[in-house]
Write an enzyme that holds these catalytic residues in place. Structure first.
Site, PDB file in Angstrom:
ATOM      1  N   LYS A   1       0.905  -1.270   0.130  1.00 19.71           N
ATOM      2  CA  LYS A   1      -0.024   0.047   0.080  1.00 19.71           C
ATOM      3  C   LYS A   1       0.829   1.335  -0.030  1.00 19.71           C
ATOM      4  O   LYS A   1       1.813   1.375   0.700  1.00 19.71           O
ATOM      5  CB  LYS A   1      -1.059  -0.235   1.221  1.00 19.71           C
ATOM      6  CG  LYS A   1      -2.106   1.053   1.197  1.00 19.71           C
ATOM      7  CD  LYS A   1      -2.977   0.813   2.402  1.00 19.71           C
ATOM      8  CE  LYS A   1      -3.992   1.964   2.547  1.00 19.71           C
ATOM      9  NZ  LYS A   1      -4.954   1.689   3.701  1.00 19.71           N
TER      10      LYS A   1
ATOM     11  N   SER B   1      -9.907   1.922   2.504  1.00 19.44           N
ATOM     12  CA  SER B   1      -8.951   2.697   1.693  1.00 19.44           C
ATOM     13  C   SER B   1      -7.844   1.695   0.740  1.00 19.44           C
ATOM     14  O   SER B   1      -7.270   2.179  -0.398  1.00 19.44           O
ATOM     15  CB  SER B   1      -8.124   3.655   2.428  1.00 19.44           C
ATOM     16  OG  SER B   1      -7.235   3.108   3.265  1.00 19.44           O
TER      17      SER B   1
ATOM     18  N   SER C   1     -10.110  -0.436   6.553  1.00 16.93           N
ATOM     19  CA  SER C   1      -9.507  -0.141   4.966  1.00 16.93           C
ATOM     20  C   SER C   1      -8.886  -1.409   4.575  1.00 16.93           C
ATOM     21  O   SER C   1      -8.487  -1.602   3.389  1.00 16.93           O
ATOM     22  CB  SER C   1      -8.191   0.740   5.279  1.00 16.93           C
ATOM     23  OG  SER C   1      -8.866   2.052   5.398  1.00 16.93           O
TER      24      SER C   1
END
Lengths: 445, 472
Positions: free
Chosen positions: A49, A126, A151
């Site tokens: 990420k 996210s 997320s």
């Protein structure tokens, strides 16, 4: 290894053209690592990420304000993975600083990733890029992602992959660009349950660079056998889609058939106050974390440009909203009523979970109240409706307990996730349970 | 406004002291060393995204020691908070400090006069970076940031508004520095002490004026004197004193207005989530308590009580740790009163003259003991002793051998001195008569003549005694 890596990189580029899962594909670094890739994780390709620092690779947490920022160091997680022989292939898309449940609150001029099953739909957020890639990749891959309030779970559910989030403090956060430090947890996404353990073992454990990292023993074996399962009754009310509830019920029946005990449990405080407590604590911390991004050293203007001008120009709408919300919640005169009270609510929520874990091995609920919505649907949502998407995931995130989302079938050809939670440090038990769920198969047509 | 005040002048201080840890408060960078800008910094003290603070336990110990030494209540938990404000010297635009509960609450420090000054709190925090402007702040078109200081450990000490004069404020700082050096938690040569002061006077009804960023205790006294004069002047002209914050300019010896509107500063404090709350247990406290030495104020009392030292001598011997340590080694073999007198009057005089401190001495207690023993046994005259101390500033040597080699030993032979005395008496009949008729000064003259005759090798005391005896 190099030939294989080249093939993987080609596939990544192809996926990127249609789905926008990457913020950067680090071809050069990957090929370099391929030369020396060693056991025990030899042959494993890892996406990361964007909020995790990878030395020399743009790490911007999905924000324009950090455009071009190349960290001087690897996050502890990255270092451990590299040392174990894994190959880092790139940075994956996310909501700006993690502020979102659909991966539509991306930084300015950053493309929005598309759902791997329907490009009209969101990936969830996210950690949308990591989830989409995990679903699409044909090669041996896991995604290293991060969850603050859901997320990992949200995109895992929407993209139909496993999203695993360990106990707060289990994995060092050194090198993680913070959203809300007391909530941020690094986790793993994969297609199969069996892929999680070897990676989790590698990245877990005490790190002297993170004062909140735990000294607990890294051992994820568990032999619970027959589980005592609590199904959270507040998660099966009207707010959650009927088809989704049906899926969960199918799952419960199967578990009972297999000799596990399933009972209804209740988390009244968590469901009444979890969302406000979460948004107050997370934005209070986030607004202070984002203060350093002021154009003085990070960003594309020189230092004496007025901070506010830079921040107005380069933060996207949702970041600004959370900065304002969080700054308000900790202002003198309000902080006792909001910030301090929220921290007290959080303690109560932890106690509520702890009490249930005295009786149950695992608590389950659907992961998301809906299946992946269309971009057009998300656009119509108010910020509050947006925040309510986290109703099922904020609880374990506030409590800091291990939790995971695992696919249990499809509704209208879109994946549904089941969320499972265990007590602090019971990652082994959680993995054992996920394997049971995976083995149930899928009743979808 | 506090209407309980009755004093002429009311002063409260907020003091920042840099602790002398090896490394910074939250990272491994050295807290002292190279002055080359930005050479002692890392991703943590530069606030790079993804970096995190880890507490330097040494800083906690040093700060806790201070709290215990000034009888402050040590908190049972160490909680750090983020204090948010935007300023270019802040690497993260928040400062990690303590807000919810300070490390030490309450406490007291005694002034020279014995007056007790209460402390409100003492807490740990990180220092920001330092800014350097090519010209004055207002004239500069740019400013440079040096992060060497960023993240250095500070303790902030807040006093009650109980100081009644600039002299008391200066004395307070003096007492504070004495405590800090006794505890060995502050480097008096390289460390920085900064103070903010709030001042009000009775004439204005105690309207508070704050002065920011005063470095060092001479500056503090000067700033306070200047500000009090300003306030008194305004009051005498019948003008209103405003509640305001002022800056101190040491070049012009004046304060200047910084801001008037005293809105409640809003720092949006939150608990620092990257630093777990640490329990401070009784075991930790007890262990530290044992490491707290006898402090200057206790030493002064003991010196007066046990050695019957003159109070001024006792204070001078005790205030500075290094001098006190030297003094205590010396008095193991020399009479304490004599040692104190000589160390205060002569040793410190010569040190001050040479602008040096105890730690710069080229000799140690052995030479000093030798010298003081010679004095104690009247082997050398005061003049010779003074000369030896001056010589010792240049290089170390044995005073005993020096005296022998240069034949500086005092004439302590009774018969030889008596001869000298008789000679002078016979040559100065008038002076003898004057003395007999009650003029004591004449005796001094006669003794002086004997000293001259002996080429300074006689002991004035002995000569004086002999003179009195013979003339009688």
């Amino acid at each position: 290894m190099i030939r294989e890596t080249k093939k993987v990189l080609e596939e990544c580029k192809k996926i990127q053209e249609e789905y926008f899962y990457f913020t950067a594909i680090c071809e050069e670094e990957a090929l370099l690592q391929a030369e020396t890739a060693n056991d025990p994780l030899r042959g494993l390709f890892v996406s990361v990420k964007d909020c995790l620092c990878v030395k020399g690779v743009e790490s911007a947490a999905g924000s324009r304000i950090l455009k071009g920022y190349q960290p001087l160091f690897d996050a502890t997680v990255i270092k451990r993975l590299k040392d174990a022989g894994a190959i880092i292939i790139g940075k994956t898309a996310q909501d700006e600083f993690g502020f979102g449940s659909f991966n539509t609150n991306v930084g300015l001029n950053v493309p929005i990733p598309k759902n791997p099953l329907d490009r009209e739909r969101v990936t969830g957020g996210s950690s949308g890029g990591g989830a989409g890639l995990t679903r699409k990749a044909s090669f041996n891959h896991v995604a290293i992602t991060e969850s603050t309030g859901g997320s990992i779970e949200s995109p895992a559910a929407f993209c139909g992959v496993i999203g695993f989030c360990p106990t707060y403090g289990r994995v060092s956060r050194y090198g993680l660009i913070s959203y809300a430090d007391s909530l941020d947890k690094i986790g793993i996404m994969s297609k199969k349950v069996s892929e999680i353990k070897p990676v989790l073992e590698m990245i877990s454990g005490y790190d002297q660079k993170d004062a909140t990292s735990l000294r607990a023993e890294v051992d994820f074996t568990a032999k619970t056998g027959k589980f005592k399962i609590g199904i959270i009754k507040e998660s099966l009310t009207k707010g959650v889609g009927a088809e989704i509830r049906k899926k969960v019920q199918w799952c419960i029946n199967k578990l009972k058939d297999n000799g596990h005990t399933v009972e209804e449990v209740s988390l009244p405080i968590t469901f009444a106050y979890g969302i406000p407590a979460y948004y107050i604590i997370s934005t209070s911390e986030a607004s202070s974390n984002l203060a350093r991004f002021c154009g003085l050293r990070y960003g594309n203007k020189t230092f004496n440009v007025y901070f506010a001008e830079i921040r107005s120009q380069h933060f996207n709408e949702e970041s600004k909203r959370r900065i304002i919300l969080g700054t308000f919640a900790r202002m003198a005169g309000y902080r006792d009523a909001y910030y301090i009270k929220a921290t007290k609510v959080r303690t109560k929520i932890i106690q509520e979970y702890k009490q249930l874990f005295q009786k149950y091995d695992v608590l389950i609920s659907p992961t998301m109240p809906v299946v992946a919505p269309k971009f057009s649907e998300v656009k119509k949502m108010t910020p509050l409706e947006n925040y309510l998407m986290d109703i099922l995931t904020v609880g374990p995130n506030l409590a800091g307990i291990p939790h995971a989302s695992i696919p249990i079938g499809k509704v209208n050809n879109l994946p549904v996730g089941l969320m499972a939670n265990t007590d602090h440090l019971q990652e082994g038990k959680l993995l054992e349970f996920l394997q049971i769920i995976e083995d149930l198969g899928d009743d979808s047509p | 406004m506090n209407n309980n005040f009755t004093a002429e002048i009311v002063i409260g201080l907020e003091i920042h002291v840099q602790l002398n840890t090896k490394t910074k408060l939250f990272c491994g960078c050295p807290s002292q060393g190279s002055s080359e800008p930005n050479t002692r910094c890392c991703p943590i003290c530069l606030g790079h995204p993804g970096s995190r603070p880890v507490l330097n336990k040494e800083a906690l110990q040093l700060a806790a020691k201070f709290c215990l030494a000034v009888h402050s209540n040590l908190a049972s938990q160490l909680i750090f908070s983020r204090k948010s404000y935007f300023y270019p010297d802040m690497s993260k635009n928040f400062q990690i400090t303590q807000f919810e509960e300070p490390l030490g609450a309450g406490g007291k420090i005694f002034l020279k006069s014995g007056k007790e000054i209460g402390l409100i709190r003492a807490h740990l925090e990180e220092d920001p970076a330092s800014l350097s402007y090519p010209l004055s702040m207002k004239q500069s078109s740019y400013c440079l940031i040096d992060y060497n200081r960023s993240g250095n450990p500070l303790i902030e000490i807040v006093t009650r508004p109980e100081l009644a004069s600039p002299e008391e404020a200066r004395d307070f700082l003096n007492q504070l520095i004495s405590i800090l050096t006794y505890l060995k938690i502050f480097d008096v040569n390289n460390g920085i002490i900064k103070a903010d002061a709030n001042i009000s006077i009775r004439e204005s009804g105690y309207i508070r004026v704050e002065i920011k960023n005063i470095t060092g205790f001479k500056e503090l006294e000067a700033a306070l004197i200047s500000e009090i004069a300003r306030q008194k002047q305004l009051a005498s002209e019948g003008k209103k004193i405003q509640q305001e914050t002022r800056g101190w300019d040491s070049n012009t010896n004046t304060t200047h207005l910084m801001r008037t509107k005293e809105t409640e500063a809003d720092y949006g404090y939150i608990i620092e989530p990257d630093l777990p709350i640490i329990d401070i247990d009784t075991e930790f406290k007890e262990k530290l308590q044992l490491e707290i030495p006898e402090l200057a104020q206790e030493k002064i009392k003991r010196y007066i009580r046990t050695y019957q030292l003159d109070p001024v001598d006792a204070e001078v011997m005790a205030m500075e740790l290094e001098l006190a340590e030297l003094f205590e080694k010396v008095i193991a073999q020399v009479k304490p009163q004599l040692a104190a007198k000589w160390m205060r009057k002569e040793l410190l005089r010569v040190l001050n003259y040479n602008k040096k401190s105890i730690r710069d001495l080229k000799f140690n207690e052995l030479e000093l003991i030798e010298l003081l023993t010679l004095i104690e046994h009247h082997k050398i005259s005061d003049t010779t002793a003074q000369k030896i101390i001056e010589e010792l500033m240049v290089k170390a040597f044995s005073p005993k051998e020096y005296v022998a080699k240069n034949k500086l030993e005092q004439i302590s032979d009774d018969s030889e001195l008596r001869q000298f005395c008789r000679k002078i008496i016979s040559e100065n009949k008038t002076a003898v008569e004057d003395y007999k008729s009650g003029n004591d000064k004449s005796l001094n003259f006669l003794v002086g003549q004997v000293m001259k005759l002996s080429k300074g090798k006689a002991s004035p005391q002995m000569v004086s005694e002999l003179m009195k005896e013979i003339i009688k």
